[in-house]
Design an enzyme around this catalytic site. Sequence first.
Site, PDB file in Angstrom:
ATOM      1  N   HIS A 283      -4.535  -7.337  27.304  1.00 24.85           N
ATOM      2  CA  HIS A 283      -4.535  -7.708  28.730  1.00 24.85           C
ATOM      3  C   HIS A 283      -4.371  -6.509  29.667  1.00 24.85           C
ATOM      4  O   HIS A 283      -3.972  -6.671  30.816  1.00 24.85           O
ATOM      5  CB  HIS A 283      -3.439  -8.742  29.017  1.00 24.85           C
ATOM      6  N   HIS A 310       2.610 -13.155  29.627  1.00 23.05           N
ATOM      7  CA  HIS A 310       1.217 -12.975  29.184  1.00 23.05           C
ATOM      8  C   HIS A 310       1.067 -11.970  28.048  1.00 23.05           C
ATOM      9  O   HIS A 310       0.455 -12.280  27.025  1.00 23.05           O
ATOM     10  CB  HIS A 310       0.351 -12.576  30.378  1.00 23.05           C
ATOM     11  N   HIS A 312       2.361 -10.175  24.902  1.00 12.05           N
ATOM     12  CA  HIS A 312       3.372 -10.605  23.946  1.00 12.05           C
ATOM     13  C   HIS A 312       4.208  -9.420  23.466  1.00 12.05           C
ATOM     14  O   HIS A 312       4.203  -9.044  22.287  1.00 12.05           O
ATOM     15  CB  HIS A 312       2.708 -11.314  22.772  1.00 12.05           C
TER      16      HIS A 312
END
Length: 455
Positions: A283, A310, A312
Amino acid sequence: MGGAVEPLDPGAVGSVVRYGLAADALDHEATGESLVYSQLYPFEGLQNYTSGIIHHVRLQGLEPGTRYLYRCGDPAIPDAMSDVHAFRTMPAVGPGSYPGRIAVVGDLGLTYNTTSTVDHLVRNRPDLVLLLGDVCYANLYLTNGTGADCYSCAFAKSTPIHETYQPRWDYWGRYMEPVTSSIPMMVVEGNHEIEQQIHNRTFAAYSSRFAFPSEESGSSSPFYYSFDAGGIHFVMLASYADYSRSGAQYKWLEADLEKVDRSVTPWLIAGWHAPWYTTYKAHYREAECMRVEMEELLYAYGVDVVFTGHVHAYERSNRVFNYTLDACGPVHISVGDGGNREKMATAHADEAGHCPDPASTPDPFMGGRLCAANFTSGPAAGRFCWDRQPEYSAYRESSFGHGVLEVRNDTHALWRWHRNQDLHAAAAANVAADEVYIVREPDKCLAKTARLLAY
């Protein structure tokens, strides 16, 4: 569950809460509303779902900082009232009045790691929980209950739509009842709550199962809202709703921030799902379009801390604005390490061979536009990624856990991040892998941001 399902009648059961200051004196009664929702697929062979009856009851006129006991259900039906539970209201709104401990967690899921996180969180005795999206990962399962750590890897080529297994929401609710029945929890949506179904409807479970102070905060959406807890004003934003400057969310945010009185709520804290400042490959710069649209506004109003999920893993930034160290910028803290259903993020974008292709970073559910470009200044000038841990990144670690914020006064707050592997250490509640005081400098920073607003 089934090919053809008939919704229950939500009016068949009353929505009643009896409450008071003692278990034998539940003298007050409030009634509310009930609903059911369905998750439907227009494809042969997929299992449809209709929920149980979900009840929402608003209790009004509660005293701040007070312990209330309650039962909920329908007293007109035999054995249809719950056991007695208890909760404590937030302290009175105003400076010098703060919740004792605020637990912050994201990407919780319902896994072995989830149970460790929740056990650890409960041991820390929070007064409030912020859940930053990705609640139960129902969309990593087919409608027949078959699951996978990576839906797109296992199922994408064989399913006509991204399926979800809605009973996971029921499992999660039952598992979390000891927490949610006694500790106030505020939730914001994540990408795993999108759950597309017939007629392109999305977020049905999320918007039906949780209650949000949207109306009270002037918002028309369950995806963004604000609330006060003592001397803190919280702003919860939506990564997966229109965040453009011409959109409803931005206009609401601008109006909400303008109404904040820092002499009443000195601390201003924001939360949403997808982080703006992450150095992990997973991300990386995915939320850049949202940052470009909204960062300047949050900076101008002097936001102190931003919580996200979002990714991890855990990461805390130094105070930052526009990728540059700034003593008046917010501290960004990403706690997407609650438990999830996928895997831990370990690779960093600044490590050799791990910088993602810029074209791969946009998220179609966040608009699908490419807003991230090569940096034009600083150590990463001319490149899409740094070649070392960026200076704005203060601490990062790939471990499951949660964080606790303790606001001590109008200028100092203690932040502690607790790893799951420390759960069984001696005096585990006092063990923190990352611990730092966040210090506000209102005389310097609010004067600076006021000048920005004047322009």
